[in-house]
Write a protein that holds these residues in place. Sequence first.
Motif, short mmCIF file in Angstrom:
data_model
loop_
_atom_site.label_atom_id
_atom_site.label_comp_id
_atom_site.label_asym_id
_atom_site.label_seq_id
_atom_site.Cartn_x
_atom_site.Cartn_y
_atom_site.Cartn_z
N LEU A 176 -21.76 1.25 30.39
CA LEU A 176 -22.63 0.64 29.40
C LEU A 176 -23.55 -0.44 30.09
O LEU A 176 -23.08 -1.09 30.94
N ASP B 49 -35.00 -3.70 27.43
CA ASP B 49 -35.03 -2.12 27.80
C ASP B 49 -35.31 -1.51 29.34
O ASP B 49 -35.35 -0.60 29.43
N GLN C 156 -32.52 0.11 31.26
CA GLN C 156 -32.47 1.44 30.85
C GLN C 156 -33.79 2.27 31.45
O GLN C 156 -33.48 3.33 31.93
N PHE D 90 -27.73 7.28 26.90
CA PHE D 90 -27.81 7.43 25.51
C PHE D 90 -26.96 6.05 24.61
O PHE D 90 -25.84 6.17 25.03
N ASN D 91 -27.60 5.62 23.88
CA ASN D 91 -27.07 4.47 23.29
C ASN D 91 -26.47 3.76 24.05
O ASN D 91 -25.20 3.41 24.03
N ASP D 92 -27.16 3.15 25.03
CA ASP D 92 -26.78 2.14 26.13
C ASP D 92 -25.68 2.60 26.93
O ASP D 92 -25.04 1.65 27.89
N GLN D 93 -25.14 3.98 26.98
CA GLN D 93 -24.08 4.54 27.66
C GLN D 93 -24.72 5.37 28.78
O GLN D 93 -25.46 6.31 28.41
#
Length: 123
Positions: free
Chosen positions: A83, A94, A97, A108-111
């Motif tokens: 994460l 961001d 990411q 995806f979704n911080d994962q």
Amino acid sequence: MKAKNPFDKPKKSISAKPSQDSFFELVFVVVRKIPEGKVTSYGAIAEFLGTRLSARMVGWAMNAAYRVHPPVPAHRVLNRNGLLTGKHHFHHPDLMQELLENEGHTIFNDQLQNFEKVFWQPK
DNA sequence: ACGCTGACTATTA
DNA sequence: CTAATAGCCAGCG
């Protein structure tokens, strides 16, 4: 080893220059060894340094990483689940990411997807 | 000087 | 699966 730079000063405060002679510098050295396209975790670094139970300090070191030189790719350090827990500590939330995606990762979704495949063990 | 906080993790319920 | 707990320890009010 450490090149002498004008920032070298035994300043204790994080506000000025925390690293230089401790755990922090070791963390930076390890993180800078992370190959592009790979990531690792705070815990892995902590364990590598012999302080498995002090993974928090690795994160704390990252907090100071942006001010050291040469730059530390802190975006390649995630928590043990992959994460992006430290995203809010970047200049832009961001950015972490984006940097990872730019290195070929998918988030995806911080994962970070496929985390185990791109995991890099300190060595 | 004391207590709280935190970019963590492993364990237990 | 989630939530709570303990251990670690540097920085800050």
